[in-house]
Design a protein around this motif. Structure first.
Motif, short mmCIF file in Angstrom:
data_model
loop_
_atom_site.label_atom_id
_atom_site.label_comp_id
_atom_site.label_asym_id
_atom_site.label_seq_id
_atom_site.Cartn_x
_atom_site.Cartn_y
_atom_site.Cartn_z
N LYS A 4 -12.01 12.27 -6.08
CA LYS A 4 -11.54 13.26 -5.11
C LYS A 4 -12.59 13.54 -4.06
CE LYS A 4 -8.39 16.53 -7.25
NZ LYS A 4 -8.26 17.89 -7.78
N ASP A 6 -12.83 16.52 -0.52
CA ASP A 6 -12.28 17.83 -0.17
C ASP A 6 -10.85 17.73 0.34
OD1 ASP A 6 -14.63 19.10 -0.85
OD2 ASP A 6 -15.39 19.15 1.20
N THR A 7 -10.46 16.57 0.87
CA THR A 7 -9.15 16.44 1.50
C THR A 7 -8.17 15.53 0.77
OG1 THR A 7 -9.95 14.62 2.90
CG2 THR A 7 -10.06 16.87 3.82
N HIS A 8 -8.66 14.61 -0.08
CA HIS A 8 -7.78 13.62 -0.70
C HIS A 8 -8.14 13.33 -2.16
CE1 HIS A 8 -6.98 12.78 3.55
NE2 HIS A 8 -5.85 12.23 3.14
N GLU A 9 -7.13 12.89 -2.89
CA GLU A 9 -7.34 12.34 -4.23
C GLU A 9 -7.06 10.84 -4.13
OE1 GLU A 9 -6.35 14.09 -8.30
OE2 GLU A 9 -4.64 12.77 -7.86
N GLU A 71 0.34 12.76 4.52
CA GLU A 71 0.40 13.11 3.10
C GLU A 71 -0.07 12.00 2.17
OE1 GLU A 71 4.23 11.10 4.03
OE2 GLU A 71 3.08 12.64 5.04
N ARG A 72 -0.10 10.73 2.66
CA ARG A 72 -0.45 9.62 1.77
C ARG A 72 -0.94 8.41 2.55
NH1 ARG A 72 4.43 7.17 -0.33
NH2 ARG A 72 4.06 5.70 1.33
N THR A 119 -3.85 10.49 -1.72
CA THR A 119 -2.88 11.54 -1.43
C THR A 119 -3.62 12.78 -0.96
OG1 THR A 119 -2.87 12.13 -3.78
CG2 THR A 119 -1.07 10.77 -3.00
N ALA A 120 -3.06 13.40 0.07
CA ALA A 120 -3.68 14.59 0.65
C ALA A 120 -3.63 15.75 -0.34
CB ALA A 120 -2.98 14.97 1.94
N ILE A 121 -4.71 16.48 -0.40
CA ILE A 121 -4.76 17.68 -1.23
C ILE A 121 -4.33 18.83 -0.34
CG2 ILE A 121 -6.26 19.25 -2.51
CD1 ILE A 121 -8.05 16.78 -3.06
#
Length: 135
Positions: A4, A6-9, A71-72, A119-121
């Motif tokens: 991860k 701060d913004t994505h997994e 989003e992805r 994917t966006a967190i």
């Protein structure tokens, strides 16, 4: 591999050529994720970018195709240039999405050697009065 920011997994498969995770793929995905996060303030929610890039640090010289949305993000290493994007997406759904259906083996004859999904967190939105003390 899963990690991860701060913004994505991020979730990445093992490279079928090396048997290891691909650092070049991870660097490319982080750069795309950063660009998408930066562009978010100036783009609409349906903004999308598709393209390909040579992974300069890959010892096998892979070309990576990508599909980036707010989003992805998905990156496909070593995918044939003539493989339709919708087939790559269906194949990725099977690997990364626990809600997808099975896929016949012949749908993609030349599978990517490695894939990654970011994917966006979504930021946590709190109600305005949630932190106020009550009397």
């Amino acid at each position: 591999m899963i990690w991860k920011t701060d913004t994505h997994e991020f979730a990445a498969t093992i490279c079928q050529r090396t048997g290891k995770t691909c650092p070049a793929l991870a660097r490319m995905a982080r750069a795309i994720a950063q660009a998408m996060a930066t562009a978010q303030a100036a783009t609409s929610p349906d903004f999308q970018v598709e393209g390909s890039s040579e992974l300069a640090h890959c010892e096998h010289g892979c070309t990576a195709r990508f599909d980036a949305r707010p989003e992805r993000i998905r990156v496909y290493c070593g995918a044939a240039a003539d493989t339709p994007s919708d087939r790559l997406e269906t194949y990725s759904d099977m690997l990364f999405d626990d809600q997808s259906d099975a896929l016949p083996a012949q749908v993609i004859s030349d599978r990517p050697c490695a894939m990654l999904q970011a994917t966006a967190i979504m930021p946590v939105v709190r109600a305005e009065g949630e932190f106020r003390a009550t009397a």
